[in-house]
Design a protein around this motif. Structure first.
Motif, PDB file in Angstrom:
ATOM      1  N   GLU A  12       0.824  -1.224   0.000  1.00 11.40           N
ATOM      2  CA  GLU A  12       0.000   0.000   0.000  1.00 11.40           C
ATOM      3  C   GLU A  12       0.851   1.264   0.000  1.00 11.40           C
ATOM      4  N   LEU A  13       1.997   1.211   0.625  1.00 13.81           N
ATOM      5  CA  LEU A  13       2.820   2.414   0.759  1.00 13.81           C
ATOM      6  C   LEU A  13       3.916   2.537  -0.295  1.00 13.81           C
ATOM      7  N   SER A  14       4.054   1.499  -1.129  1.00 11.67           N
ATOM      8  CA  SER A  14       5.125   1.589  -2.127  1.00 11.67           C
ATOM      9  C   SER A  14       4.771   2.645  -3.167  1.00 11.67           C
ATOM     10  N   ASP A  15       5.774   3.443  -3.562  1.00 16.29           N
ATOM     11  CA  ASP A  15       5.516   4.531  -4.501  1.00 16.29           C
ATOM     12  C   ASP A  15       6.393   4.454  -5.743  1.00 16.29           C
ATOM     13  N   LEU A  16       7.080   3.304  -5.897  1.00 19.84           N
ATOM     14  CA  LEU A  16       7.913   3.145  -7.093  1.00 19.84           C
ATOM     15  C   LEU A  16       7.923   1.682  -7.507  1.00 19.84           C
ATOM     16  N   THR A  17       7.846   1.458  -8.795  1.00 17.72           N
ATOM     17  CA  THR A  17       7.942   0.090  -9.298  1.00 17.72           C
ATOM     18  C   THR A  17       9.176  -0.009 -10.187  1.00 17.72           C
ATOM     19  N   ILE A  18      10.079  -0.882  -9.780  1.00 19.78           N
ATOM     20  CA  ILE A  18      11.270  -1.134 -10.605  1.00 19.78           C
ATOM     21  C   ILE A  18      10.970  -2.371 -11.435  1.00 19.78           C
ATOM     22  N   ILE A  19      11.132  -2.243 -12.739  1.00 20.22           N
ATOM     23  CA  ILE A  19      10.811  -3.383 -13.597  1.00 20.22           C
ATOM     24  C   ILE A  19      12.086  -3.941 -14.227  1.00 20.22           C
ATOM     25  N   ILE A  20      12.326  -5.202 -13.922  1.00 15.98           N
ATOM     26  CA  ILE A  20      13.507  -5.864 -14.494  1.00 15.98           C
ATOM     27  C   ILE A  20      13.024  -7.039 -15.332  1.00 15.98           C
ATOM     28  N   PRO A  57       7.845  -6.797 -11.925  1.00 15.79           N
ATOM     29  CA  PRO A  57       7.799  -5.559 -11.133  1.00 15.79           C
ATOM     30  C   PRO A  57       8.265  -5.802  -9.698  1.00 15.79           C
ATOM     31  N   LEU A  58       9.062  -4.861  -9.191  1.00 19.24           N
ATOM     32  CA  LEU A  58       9.466  -4.901  -7.783  1.00 19.24           C
ATOM     33  C   LEU A  58       8.923  -3.633  -7.135  1.00 19.24           C
ATOM     34  N   HIS A  59       8.070  -3.816  -6.104  1.00 18.06           N
ATOM     35  CA  HIS A  59       7.414  -2.664  -5.467  1.00 18.06           C
ATOM     36  C   HIS A  59       8.269  -2.169  -4.313  1.00 18.06           C
ATOM     37  N   VAL A  60       8.774  -0.940  -4.469  1.00 19.19           N
ATOM     38  CA  VAL A  60       9.692  -0.406  -3.460  1.00 19.19           C
ATOM     39  C   VAL A  60       9.255   0.983  -2.997  1.00 19.19           C
ATOM     40  N   HIS A  61      10.044   1.557  -2.088  1.00 20.93           N
ATOM     41  CA  HIS A  61       9.726   2.847  -1.488  1.00 20.93           C
ATOM     42  C   HIS A  61      10.849   3.830  -1.733  1.00 20.93           C
ATOM     43  N   LYS A  62      10.538   4.920  -2.403  1.00 26.36           N
ATOM     44  CA  LYS A  62      11.558   5.897  -2.781  1.00 26.36           C
ATOM     45  C   LYS A  62      12.345   6.394  -1.570  1.00 26.36           C
ATOM     46  N   GLN A  63      11.590   6.696  -0.493  1.00 26.69           N
ATOM     47  CA  GLN A  63      12.237   7.222   0.704  1.00 26.69           C
ATOM     48  C   GLN A  63      13.360   6.304   1.189  1.00 26.69           C
ATOM     49  N   TYR A  64      13.048   5.021   1.146  1.00 27.23           N
ATOM     50  CA  TYR A  64      14.007   4.036   1.626  1.00 27.23           C
ATOM     51  C   TYR A  64      15.247   3.970   0.735  1.00 27.23           C
TER      52      TYR A  64
END
Ligand SMILES: [Zn+2]
Length: 263
Positions: A15-23, A27-34
């Motif tokens: 719910e809080l992830s704000d970026l998806t890295i696609i390789i 898709p990998l759901h991650v958090h920009k802040q982190y």
């Protein structure tokens, strides 16, 4: 330590992830802040994209390996997967690209506690891990030239590293040769002392042997004879005392030898 069940599954939306890295389509759901906290490279990327009024929500990284990248994420998220022999090489690679000094530091600490090898020396050389480098050069210089030549990792060492190893090897051999020289000097002193003792012993035995030919060592009746008279009890008694005296001196000969002072 977290086992596989405790690790975050980045392929599942959060719910809080704000970026998806696609390789490669995954898709990998991650958090920009982190990510920004760990990597100035990502931080800049997010900040630059923010000014475009079109916030970055998706990044394609087609040249990355999904397993390696996931491992990196596991190492920076709260689960903090440990550095291991299986991930250290590619984590160093990714940490360099994204300037993640804390990951590099953790990899370095891990390598410092591993058994030293040429393989680790190659990593230390590539990623400028000074302490690991020094530690492994120390190890490499104790290997024989054959060991070094047959190690498949040796070809990955740059000329400067090889030079450091050979220089260390030469210094080690010089130390060894100095030690041998010192031992040789010591043994030569001991040999001279023994030689002197032997000479003294020989001289003492020779003087005992001469007793039978020395007329004034006999009894008064036989002092003018040419040959020793073995049947004379008095001569034999005198001879016995002389021999005893000289043998007694012989037993203590060592005491009278001057010692060569140690250097
Ligand atoms: Zn006699």
């Amino acid at each position: 330590m977290a086992d596989a069940g405790d690790l975050r599954d980045f392929t599942q939306p959060d719910e809080l992830s704000d970026l998806t890295i696609i390789i490669n389509g995954t898709p990998l759901h991650v958090h920009k802040q982190y990510l920004a906290e760990w990597s100035p490279v990502w931080r800049r990327m997010f900040l630059e994209s923010f000014t475009d009024h079109d916030e970055l929500k998706e990044v394609q990284l087609p040249d990355k390996n999904i397993d390696e990248f996931t491992e990196l994420l596991h190492c920076i998220y709260s689960t903090q997967k440990p550095i291991s022999v299986h991930n250290v090489a590619f984590l160093l690679e990714l940490a360099e690209e994204y300037q993640m000094e804390r990951i590099t530091k953790r990899c370095e600490e891990f390598l410092m506690n591993q058994e030293r090898s040429i393989e680790i020396l190659v990593l230390a050389q590539k990623f400028h891990l000074k302490n690991v480098y020094k530690r492994c050069v120390e190890f490499a210089k104790t290997r024989t030239l054959e060991d070094l030549e047959t190690d498949p990792e040796t070809k990955n060492l740059d000329p400067q590293t090889l030079l450091s190893i050979y220089k260390g090897k030469i210094e080690m051999l010089l130390d060894y040769s100095n030690e041998l020289k010192q031992n040789e000097d010591k043994m030569s002193q001991e040999r001279d002392l023994l030689k002197m003792e032997k000479e003294n012993m020989k001289r003492s035995l020779q003087s005992i042997q001469k007793l039978w030919d020395t007329p004034n060592k006999r009894c008064y009746r036989h002092m003018s004879d040419n040959l020793y008279d073995y049947s004379c009890a008095e001569c034999n008694e005198k001879m016995y005392r002389e021999v005893r005296k000289l043998c007694g001196e012989g037993q203590h000969l060592r005491r009278y030898f001057p010692k060569i002072p140690p250097k």
